[in-house]
Design an enzyme around this catalytic site. Structure first.
Site, PDB file in Angstrom:
ATOM      1  N   ASP A 208      65.112   1.578  39.385  1.00  0.00           N
ATOM      2  CA  ASP A 208      64.499   0.274  39.160  1.00  0.00           C
ATOM      3  C   ASP A 208      64.562  -0.044  37.672  1.00  0.00           C
ATOM      4  O   ASP A 208      64.387   0.832  36.827  1.00  0.00           O
ATOM      5  CB  ASP A 208      63.042   0.312  39.651  1.00  0.00           C
ATOM      6  CG  ASP A 208      62.348  -1.028  39.521  1.00  0.00           C
ATOM      7  OD1 ASP A 208      62.382  -1.786  40.490  1.00  0.00           O
ATOM      8  OD2 ASP A 208      61.770  -1.305  38.443  1.00  0.00           O
ATOM      9  N   GLU A 251      65.335  -6.005  41.510  1.00  0.00           N
ATOM     10  CA  GLU A 251      65.953  -5.169  40.475  1.00  0.00           C
ATOM     11  C   GLU A 251      65.954  -3.699  40.876  1.00  0.00           C
ATOM     12  O   GLU A 251      66.066  -2.820  40.026  1.00  0.00           O
ATOM     13  CB  GLU A 251      65.215  -5.345  39.144  1.00  0.00           C
ATOM     14  CG  GLU A 251      63.774  -4.870  39.130  1.00  0.00           C
ATOM     15  CD  GLU A 251      62.765  -5.920  39.579  1.00  0.00           C
ATOM     16  OE1 GLU A 251      61.585  -5.774  39.223  1.00  0.00           O
ATOM     17  OE2 GLU A 251      63.164  -6.873  40.272  1.00  0.00           O
TER      18      GLU A 251
END
Length: 347
Positions: A208, A251
């Site tokens: 992430d 993301e």
């Protein structure tokens, strides 16, 4: 002349060599498709299952011809195959001549019910006293039915290509061009099955981007999208051929590491962490952005479910631990049932 626009069209002739030798020259000497002759039912079924042809010619007088038609009709996954039954049995030909159209229609209906897509009364020049016009018309009918089969094969190939394109679109992330979460749900169970069948390791990384919301808030979503693209390009260029990356959402990304142990997954994750943090992302001559990533890794264990949900969960828990521990780091774990026993490994 038969125009064959489809590629790699194949014809299987279930019949004797002397039968195939009487087929129209446009079939026997065609270069636009392949023709294979088999006269054994078991061999024909095996060949169809192994390498399905597009069109099948069936000689009705050959033992097993009706069984082949009936079997083929039941194979829903082979429904595109166009089956043409050639009626050359002497008794049927005699009955046809004796009883006329009624017998011909009855035989045609029976053949179609048994699984044939087309039924042709086959007039063989050497064994009949039919006129040249009748034999020519018979050959014309054969070629016409072949054209129907070729058309069906072409449509099937077009459908397969369209499905492949649609599947690729459905399983791809349009922004990053990685596979998407739907593709992961499809691929992960297959990778798990392969690993367990071949008794090899399988590991997984979830990563992430740290503080990605700040990038969007400061520079806008277009810049944020470009950062995602550049990150994915960097990851892709530094993954091995055996690794597959997915955009899991926003993301967050997942990387499947086939034939990879827990320690090897840790090594891959730490290398990716450094590759991202050590070099800023240049979006233009005036704008360069530094980003870091947090990563969690897990290795497939015997206790994991076949869909990979528990494997994903452990890696995700590792990612959460990496975030909690300060970000820009890797958290690695073997099968540990309790989150409290996860072991942190700083990058």
């Amino acid at each position: 002349m038969i125009k064959n626009k489809a590629k790699n069209i194949s014809i299987l002739v279930f019949g004797k060599n002397n039968f195939s030798a009487t087929l129209p020259d446009q079939i026997r000497y065609a270069t636009t498709f392949s023709v294979e002759v088999i006269d054994n039912l078991n061999q024909a079924v095996s060949q169809i299952q192994m390498t399905p042809p597009d069109i099948i010619f069936v000689q009705a007088s050959l033992d097993g011809s009706m069984k082949l038609c009936s079997w083929l009709k039941k194979q829903t996954k082979l429904s595109w195959i166009y089956c043409i039954l050639f009626e050359d049995r002497p008794q049927q030909l005699t009955d046809r001549n004796k009883y006329g159209w009624q017998r011909e229609l009855e035989m045609s209906a029976a053949a179609l019910k048994q699984g044939a897509d087309a039924y042709i009364w086959y007039l063989i020049e050497e064994k009949t006293d039919y006129t040249l016009a009748e034999l020519t018309a018979n050959h014309g009918l054969i070629l016409a039915q072949l054209t129907v089969g070729l058309r069906k094969a072409q449509k099937y190939q077009d459908l397969i290509r369209t499905n492949d394109i649609l599947s690729a679109i459905a399983l791809a992330d349009s922004l990053t061009e990685l596979k998407n979460r739907r593709a992961l749900a499809w691929d992960l169970p297959k990778e798990i099955k392969t690993a367990r069948t071949q008794k090899t390791s399988l590991s997984l990384i979830i990563l992430d981007i740290d503080h990605f919301k700040k990038v969007n808030d400061t520079h806008g979503h277009l810049v944020g999208d470009r950062v995602l693209q550049l990150l994915c390009q960097r990851l892709q260029h530094n993954l091995r051929s055996q690794d597959t990356a997915f955009r899991y959402g926003g993301e967050e990304f997942v990387i499947l590491l086939a034939n990879t142990t827990d320690d090897e997954a840790l090594s891959v994750a730490r290398r990716l962490n450094r590759l991202v943090s050590d070099k800023p992302f240049a979006l233009s001559n005036k704008l360069t952005i530094n980003i870091t990533i947090s990563l969690g890794t897990a290795c497939l264990q015997a206790e994991d479910d076949d869909k990979g949900e528990s494997l994903l969960y452990r890696a995700d828990q590792c990612l959460l631990q990496a975030k909690t521990a300060g970000r820009n780091r890797v958290i690695n774990s073997n099968y540990i049932p309790h989150v409290s026993r996860l072991k942190a490994v700083s990058s």
